[in-house]
Write a protein that holds these residues in place. Sequence first.
Motif, mmCIF file in Angstrom:
data_model
loop_
_atom_site.group_PDB
_atom_site.id
_atom_site.type_symbol
_atom_site.label_atom_id
_atom_site.label_comp_id
_atom_site.label_asym_id
_atom_site.label_seq_id
_atom_site.Cartn_x
_atom_site.Cartn_y
_atom_site.Cartn_z
ATOM 1 N N THR A 106 55.912 44.641 33.923
ATOM 2 C CA THR A 106 56.569 45.625 33.275
ATOM 3 C C THR A 106 57.185 46.680 34.375
ATOM 4 N N THR A 107 56.732 46.883 35.528
ATOM 5 C CA THR A 107 57.412 47.674 36.499
ATOM 6 C C THR A 107 58.751 47.049 36.977
ATOM 7 N N LEU A 108 58.677 45.909 37.080
ATOM 8 C CA LEU A 108 59.896 45.298 37.535
ATOM 9 C C LEU A 108 60.907 45.263 36.445
ATOM 10 N N LEU A 146 47.024 43.072 36.135
ATOM 11 C CA LEU A 146 47.758 43.457 37.078
ATOM 12 C C LEU A 146 48.932 42.978 37.062
ATOM 13 N N ALA A 147 48.969 41.428 36.831
ATOM 14 C CA ALA A 147 50.346 40.800 36.575
ATOM 15 C C ALA A 147 51.156 41.647 35.426
ATOM 16 N N TRP A 148 50.583 42.022 34.507
ATOM 17 C CA TRP A 148 51.188 42.570 33.338
ATOM 18 C C TRP A 148 51.923 43.902 33.975
ATOM 19 N N GLY A 149 51.147 44.655 34.728
ATOM 20 C CA GLY A 149 51.914 45.909 35.327
ATOM 21 C C GLY A 149 52.965 45.743 36.141
ATOM 22 N N ILE A 150 52.716 44.622 37.060
ATOM 23 C CA ILE A 150 53.747 44.342 38.112
ATOM 24 C C ILE A 150 55.208 43.793 37.181
ATOM 25 N N ALA A 207 66.084 47.963 34.822
ATOM 26 C CA ALA A 207 66.816 48.736 34.043
ATOM 27 C C ALA A 207 67.694 49.882 34.640
ATOM 28 N N LEU A 208 66.936 50.466 35.603
ATOM 29 C CA LEU A 208 67.607 51.474 36.335
ATOM 30 C C LEU A 208 68.846 51.150 37.153
ATOM 31 N N PHE A 209 69.226 50.077 37.502
ATOM 32 C CA PHE A 209 70.068 49.486 38.358
ATOM 33 C C PHE A 209 71.098 48.798 37.601
ATOM 34 N N GLN A 210 71.333 48.777 36.338
ATOM 35 C CA GLN A 210 72.237 48.043 35.544
ATOM 36 C C GLN A 210 73.377 49.439 35.131
#
Length: 40
Positions: free
Chosen positions: A30-32, A24-28, A37-40
């Motif tokens: 990775t998602t963050l 769960l922590a890995w997925g969170i 990257a989308l906002f750069q």
Amino acid sequence: MANGASNSMNVKLALAWAFVGIPLAWGIITTLINALALFQ
């Protein structure tokens, strides 16, 4: 309940949380990272 049984249950509970929490922590994380990257 005997103290040994309580310790055994605590170990099983900790392993169960780790089994669920680590992916769960890995997925969170990775998602963050991907979302940032989308906002750069």
